[in-house]
Design a protein around this motif. Structure first.
Motif, PDB file in Angstrom:
ATOM      1  N   LYS A   1       3.299  -4.315   4.891  1.00  0.00           N
ATOM      2  CA  LYS A   1       4.051  -3.325   5.664  1.00  0.00           C
ATOM      3  C   LYS A   1       4.671  -3.924   6.928  1.00  0.00           C
ATOM      4  O   LYS A   1       5.701  -3.454   7.407  1.00  0.00           O
TER       5      LYS A   1
ATOM      6  N   GLU B   1       2.832   5.062  -1.472  1.00  0.00           N
ATOM      7  CA  GLU B   1       2.097   4.088  -0.668  1.00  0.00           C
ATOM      8  C   GLU B   1       0.617   4.050  -1.034  1.00  0.00           C
ATOM      9  O   GLU B   1       0.014   2.978  -1.138  1.00  0.00           O
TER      10      GLU B   1
ATOM     11  N   THR C   1      12.330  -1.582  -2.068  1.00  0.00           N
ATOM     12  CA  THR C   1      12.001  -2.796  -1.309  1.00  0.00           C
ATOM     13  C   THR C   1      10.902  -3.599  -1.978  1.00  0.00           C
ATOM     14  O   THR C   1      10.894  -4.832  -1.895  1.00  0.00           O
TER      15      THR C   1
ATOM     16  N   PRO D   1       8.851  -2.960   6.674  1.00  0.00           N
ATOM     17  CA  PRO D   1       8.612  -1.660   7.330  1.00  0.00           C
ATOM     18  C   PRO D   1       9.134  -0.494   6.486  1.00  0.00           C
ATOM     19  O   PRO D   1       8.540   0.573   6.456  1.00  0.00           O
ATOM     20  N   ASP D   2      10.251  -0.721   5.794  1.00  0.00           N
ATOM     21  CA  ASP D   2      10.803   0.312   4.907  1.00  0.00           C
ATOM     22  C   ASP D   2      10.144   0.160   3.535  1.00  0.00           C
ATOM     23  O   ASP D   2      10.717  -0.377   2.597  1.00  0.00           O
TER      24      ASP D   2
ATOM     25  N   SER E   1       9.115   1.008   0.125  1.00  0.00           N
ATOM     26  CA  SER E   1       9.626   1.931  -0.899  1.00  0.00           C
ATOM     27  C   SER E   1       9.685   1.198  -2.236  1.00  0.00           C
ATOM     28  O   SER E   1       9.584  -0.037  -2.276  1.00  0.00           O
TER      29      SER E   1
END
Length: 200
Positions: free
Chosen positions: A59, A35, A69, A63-64, A66
């Motif tokens: 974000k 991140e 994603t 929300p996930d 990675s």
């Protein structure tokens, strides 16, 4: 960093004056990992506040957050979050390198600064400024001088009347082994002289 402050104030008269005028610098840390590397990519050549706002928008939608994603997030969705086409390609290049196991971000914390630099520089969109800041903030490397940072360069020009980067690098040798600490002194002076708070 107490040792660094003591060493640098003894070694460099101008750092002593900075402490007298503005107090001691804040030594910033950030969590290491994927991140933060993404956030640093967004921070390239824009204000930190602007990059943070963009990061939070992403974000909110993912929300996930990675590598999986990010790779699956469309260019149109990135654009809707305010990310340029170029930085979108950088975020995806970093994510793909992790998915392809060309880069193990977690392992960087256990490697020396030069090895970290050699691994990260291979990733499209990650240059020396991004690596320097990651080393300083996330891995607490004590001896980094980021001469790709405009505030650092301008402050060295102002305080020491040195105007080319090679000479700056030579002069900074005297701050070893605490050039990261010296960098925080330079940022501290740059921000406080302009009446600005530390954005980090």
């Amino acid at each position: 960093m107490k040792e660094a402050v003591t060493f640098l104030v003894e070694k460099e008269e101008k750092f002593k004056h900075i402490v007298e005028q503005f107090g001691q610098p804040v030594f910033v840390t950030r969590p290491s990992g994927f991140e933060t590397l993404c956030l640093l990519i967004l921070e390239q050549q824009v204000s930190i506040d602007s990059a943070k706002a963009t990061f939070l928008k992403i974000k909110d939608v993912i929300p996930d957050f990675s590598p999986e994603t990010i790779v699956g997030f469309s260019d149109e969705n990135f654009r809707a979050c305010g990310v340029s086409r170029q930085k979108t390609s950088y975020l995806k290049a970093l994510s793909q390198a992790i998915l392809d196991k060309q880069l193990d971000v977690e392992s960087l914390a256990f490697k020396d600064a030069q090895t970290v630099r050699e691994e990260l520089i291979k990733i499209k969109g990650i240059g020396h400024w991004t690596i320097d800041v990651y080393l300083m903030f996330c891995l607490q490397s004590p001896d980094i001088i980021p001469l790709g940072d405009i505030a650092v360069v301008n402050t060295i020009k102002e305080l020491f009347d040195i105007h080319d980067k090679e000479s700056m690098a030579d002069y900074a040798e005297k701050w070893k082994p605490y050039r990261s600490g010296a960098t925080f002194f330079l940022w501290h002076y740059y921000l406080r002289k302009r009446g600005r708070k530390n954005p980090y």
